[in-house]
Design a protein around this motif. Structure first.
Motif, PDB file in Angstrom:
ATOM      1  N   CYS A 180       0.806  -1.221   0.000  1.00  0.00           N
ATOM      2  CA  CYS A 180       0.000   0.000   0.000  1.00  0.00           C
ATOM      3  C   CYS A 180       0.842   1.275   0.000  1.00  0.00           C
ATOM      4  CB  CYS A 180      -0.986  -0.014   1.182  1.00  0.00           C
ATOM      5  SG  CYS A 180      -0.282  -0.558   2.751  1.00  0.00           S
ATOM      6  N   ASP A 181       1.842   1.351   0.893  1.00  0.00           N
ATOM      7  CA  ASP A 181       2.616   2.595   0.962  1.00  0.00           C
ATOM      8  C   ASP A 181       3.947   2.504   0.207  1.00  0.00           C
ATOM      9  OD1 ASP A 181       3.881   0.947   2.718  1.00  0.00           O
ATOM     10  OD2 ASP A 181       3.846   2.321   4.418  1.00  0.00           O
ATOM     11  N   GLN A 182       4.047   1.488  -0.625  1.00  0.00           N
ATOM     12  CA  GLN A 182       5.176   1.334  -1.554  1.00  0.00           C
ATOM     13  C   GLN A 182       6.564   1.310  -0.895  1.00  0.00           C
ATOM     14  OE1 GLN A 182       5.017   2.881  -5.504  1.00  0.00           O
ATOM     15  NE2 GLN A 182       2.919   3.601  -5.331  1.00  0.00           N
ATOM     16  N   ASP A 183       6.646   0.726   0.314  1.00  0.00           N
ATOM     17  CA  ASP A 183       7.976   0.525   0.883  1.00  0.00           C
ATOM     18  C   ASP A 183       8.326  -0.960   0.992  1.00  0.00           C
ATOM     19  OD1 ASP A 183       6.460  -0.291   3.018  1.00  0.00           O
ATOM     20  OD2 ASP A 183       7.433   1.008   4.493  1.00  0.00           O
ATOM     21  N   ALA A 184       7.508  -1.805   0.383  1.00  0.00           N
ATOM     22  CA  ALA A 184       7.797  -3.237   0.356  1.00  0.00           C
ATOM     23  C   ALA A 184       7.367  -3.816  -0.985  1.00  0.00           C
ATOM     24  CB  ALA A 184       7.080  -3.961   1.493  1.00  0.00           C
ATOM     25  N   GLY A 214      -5.341  -4.962  14.628  1.00  0.00           N
ATOM     26  CA  GLY A 214      -6.792  -5.131  14.681  1.00  0.00           C
ATOM     27  C   GLY A 214      -7.449  -4.430  15.859  1.00  0.00           C
ATOM     28  N   GLU A 215      -6.663  -3.700  16.658  1.00  0.00           N
ATOM     29  CA  GLU A 215      -7.232  -3.079  17.865  1.00  0.00           C
ATOM     30  C   GLU A 215      -8.331  -2.077  17.511  1.00  0.00           C
ATOM     31  OE1 GLU A 215      -3.760  -1.409  19.763  1.00  0.00           O
ATOM     32  OE2 GLU A 215      -3.350  -0.104  18.063  1.00  0.00           O
ATOM     33  N   THR A 216      -8.234  -1.453  16.328  1.00  0.00           N
ATOM     34  CA  THR A 216      -9.273  -0.512  15.892  1.00  0.00           C
ATOM     35  C   THR A 216     -10.246  -1.175  14.914  1.00  0.00           C
ATOM     36  OG1 THR A 216      -7.715   1.322  16.085  1.00  0.00           O
ATOM     37  CG2 THR A 216      -9.708   1.739  14.811  1.00  0.00           C
ATOM     38  N   SER A 217      -9.709  -1.876  13.941  1.00  0.00           N
ATOM     39  CA  SER A 217     -10.539  -2.426  12.858  1.00  0.00           C
ATOM     40  C   SER A 217     -11.227  -3.735  13.222  1.00  0.00           C
ATOM     41  CB  SER A 217      -9.669  -2.652  11.623  1.00  0.00           C
ATOM     42  OG  SER A 217      -8.763  -3.722  11.860  1.00  0.00           O
ATOM     43  N   GLY A 218     -10.738  -4.397  14.280  1.00  0.00           N
ATOM     44  CA  GLY A 218     -11.277  -5.715  14.620  1.00  0.00           C
ATOM     45  C   GLY A 218     -10.640  -6.840  13.817  1.00  0.00           C
ATOM     46  N   ASN A 219      -9.775  -6.483  12.865  1.00  0.00           N
ATOM     47  CA  ASN A 219      -9.112  -7.502  12.050  1.00  0.00           C
ATOM     48  C   ASN A 219      -7.840  -7.981  12.743  1.00  0.00           C
ATOM     49  OD1 ASN A 219     -10.764  -7.688   9.499  1.00  0.00           O
ATOM     50  ND2 ASN A 219     -10.413  -5.475   9.590  1.00  0.00           N
ATOM     51  N   MET A 220      -8.035  -8.718  13.811  1.00  0.00           N
ATOM     52  CA  MET A 220      -6.901  -9.257  14.556  1.00  0.00           C
ATOM     53  C   MET A 220      -6.312 -10.452  13.818  1.00  0.00           C
ATOM     54  SD  MET A 220      -7.989  -8.855  18.527  1.00  0.00           S
ATOM     55  CE  MET A 220      -9.525  -9.722  18.337  1.00  0.00           C
ATOM     56  N   ALA A 279      -9.660  -8.816   6.544  1.00  0.00           N
ATOM     57  CA  ALA A 279      -8.916  -7.814   5.782  1.00  0.00           C
ATOM     58  C   ALA A 279      -7.737  -7.362   6.624  1.00  0.00           C
ATOM     59  CB  ALA A 279      -9.811  -6.633   5.452  1.00  0.00           C
ATOM     60  N   THR A 280      -6.581  -7.248   6.017  1.00  0.00           N
ATOM     61  CA  THR A 280      -5.374  -6.878   6.748  1.00  0.00           C
ATOM     62  C   THR A 280      -4.938  -5.454   6.461  1.00  0.00           C
ATOM     63  OG1 THR A 280      -4.589  -9.139   6.997  1.00  0.00           O
ATOM     64  CG2 THR A 280      -2.913  -7.428   6.943  1.00  0.00           C
ATOM     65  N   CYS A 281      -5.166  -4.985   5.247  1.00  0.00           N
ATOM     66  CA  CYS A 281      -4.677  -3.656   4.860  1.00  0.00           C
ATOM     67  C   CYS A 281      -5.592  -2.551   5.389  1.00  0.00           C
ATOM     68  CB  CYS A 281      -4.573  -3.577   3.339  1.00  0.00           C
ATOM     69  SG  CYS A 281      -3.820  -2.033   2.755  1.00  0.00           S
ATOM     70  N   HIS A 282      -4.975  -1.417   5.741  1.00  0.00           N
ATOM     71  CA  HIS A 282      -5.764  -0.284   6.257  1.00  0.00           C
ATOM     72  C   HIS A 282      -6.661   0.324   5.173  1.00  0.00           C
ATOM     73  CE1 HIS A 282      -2.638   1.939   4.189  1.00  0.00           C
ATOM     74  NE2 HIS A 282      -3.363   3.015   4.294  1.00  0.00           N
ATOM     75  N   THR A 283      -6.431  -0.064   3.903  1.00  0.00           N
ATOM     76  CA  THR A 283      -7.300   0.416   2.816  1.00  0.00           C
ATOM     77  C   THR A 283      -8.578  -0.416   2.727  1.00  0.00           C
ATOM     78  OG1 THR A 283      -6.314  -1.045   1.159  1.00  0.00           O
ATOM     79  CG2 THR A 283      -5.275   1.116   1.464  1.00  0.00           C
ATOM     80  N   GLY A 284      -8.673  -1.452   3.560  1.00  0.00           N
ATOM     81  CA  GLY A 284      -9.855  -2.308   3.554  1.00  0.00           C
ATOM     82  C   GLY A 284      -9.673  -3.578   2.739  1.00  0.00           C
TER      83      GLY A 284
END
Lengths: 151, 151
Positions: free
Chosen positions: A93-97, B77-83, B109-114
């Motif tokens: 996503c943030d293009q550092d990997a 996942g502390e905010t998104s629930g995606n632990m 979902a793992t990415c912060h973009t959803g």
């Protein structure tokens, strides 16, 4: 081939959703590369790339890295013959990997220990409440002493 | 639980073939973590762990990282629930990288973009001899604005 990439945009949406390849190299000029087998998806190794290594990887279709221990460009497999033909390159996503999906030539081994993957030990809990590493039973695919020469 | 790991041995064979978990944290006190889905092996993200994050991950079975952008411990996942429930932890040959095989809770979902994975864009060559990024067609699994709040 241009020999540099454009600087990452300051606009987060453009960096994360855009179509422009703008790697975010760190202070040492590197991005991290995760390497998986294009066949079964096994994680083979983790390495680093500078701009030249990434450019050469895209251009030649063979994985190139920056060796931090040897402080030089490293064409994977140049000594062992275990080169990596790159089938797909992905950016995060943030293009550092970078994620490389590869087919390994030679012994089909990526680790300098002769094993297929560098991740050959798993963490297990011990009866005493501690942890230790347990190696996979799979034997090495080549003899490092023979391939690299004894030091 | 001890709150520190032993220092890496200077003996290379012991570091690479031994059963002692001795992570080689970098100058910033971090190791790199590659995270894959324990089900299908998909690479989900790349992150970093300090000693506390690794220790907590082993102890609780839930992935913890060190957020370099927020400069604090981060329970995924502390905010998104995606632990991330950790099924296996592996170390690489020289113990400066960790591989986590996880089951993601919540939206899967793992990415912060959803999106399921942070690696949702692949590099493709253009007709003009350049390269660009092409996003996977798969839609996000959650709306970041709704989950994290706008801004």
């Amino acid at each position: 081939m241009t020999d540099t990439f454009s600087a990452p945009p300051s606009d987060k949406a453009r960096l994360e959703e855009g179509s422009e390849l703008t790697p975010r190299f760190d202070a040492a000029g590197l991005v991290t590369a995760v390497v998986t087998d294009a066949g079964d998806g096994a994680v083979l190794m983790l390495a680093h790339m500078n701009a030249e290594a990434l450019q050469l990887t895209i251009e030649t279709g063979l994985a190139h890295y920056w060796s931090r221990s040897r402080d030089r460009l490293w064409k994977k497999g140049e000594t062992s013959g275990n080169m990596q033909r790159v089938e797909e390159i992905r950016l995060d996503c943030d293009q550092d990997a970078v994620l490389l999906k590869v087919r390994v030539t030679g012994h089909d081994a990526t680790c300098h220990t002769g094993r297929r993957s560098c991740f050959y030990r798993r963490v297990e809990k011990t009866a005493g409440g501690g942890v230790h590493l347990v190696s996979d039973a799979e034997p090495p695919k080549f003899d490092p002493d023979q391939v690299y020469g004894k030091n």
